[in-house]
Write a protein that holds these residues in place. Structure first.
Motif: not given
Length: 126
Positions: A6, A10-11, A13-14, A46, A70, A73-74, A77, A100, A103
Motif C-alpha cells: 500500500l 501510494t508513492y 500515485d503521487r 490532505y 482504499v 481513493w480508488s 483516482t 487519502k 493510511r
C-alpha cells in the motif's frame, strides 16, 4: 507485507500526477496558475483531513478506516481521468485528497516478533 505494498502504491500515485500533469494541463487548457490551484487544493484537503481520519481510525478501528481509504481513493483516482474541465478536476482532486489521509496512521504498530531482541517494555516509559 500488504501495508508495504500500500505504501508503494501510494508513492506511485503521487508520482503519476507529476508525470501526467503536463498532458492534463494541455488537454484541459490549464495555465500555471490553474494547475497551482489543482495542486494546492489537494495539499489543503490532505492536511485538513489527516488528523480527523486518524481520530476516526481510533474510534472505528484501523481495518474499517483503511478499507474506506482504499475504496474512496480508488474511486477518486479513477475519476481524475474523467475530469473534463478545471472545476471538475478541482472537485475530484479535493475529494481524492480528503479520502487519502490516515493510511499511515491506521497501520498497526510493529510486532515484537518481527524484531528479534527488541523488548517493548524496555522502551516504554514507566
Amino acid at each position: 507485507m500488504l501495508l508495504g505494498l500500500l505504501a508503494i502504491i501510494t508513492y506511485l500515485d503521487r508520482v503519476c500526477i507529476a508525470v501526467a500533469g503536463p498532458r492534463m494541463q494541455a488537454d484541459l487548457h490549464l495555465g500555471p496558475a490553474a494547475w497551482g490551484w489543482v495542486v494546492g487544493i489537494f495539499a489543503f484537503a490532505y492536511a485538513a483531513f489527516e488528523i480527523p481520519t486518524g481520530s476516526l481510525a481510533d474510534r472505528l478501528g484501523p481495518r474499517k478506516v483503511l478499507t474506506r481509504i482504499v475504496l474512496w481513493w480508488s474511486v477518486f483516482t479513477s475519476l481524475t481521468g474523467a475530469a473534463s474541465n478545471f472545476w471538475a478536476l478541482i472537485a475530484i482532486r479535493f475529494l481524492l485528497a480528503s479520502a487519502k489521509p490516515g493510511r499511515f496512521l491506521t497501520f498497526p504498530p510493529p510486532s515484537p516478533a518481527g524484531f528479534p531482541g527488541w523488548n517493548a517494555r524496555e522502551l516504554s516509559a514507566s
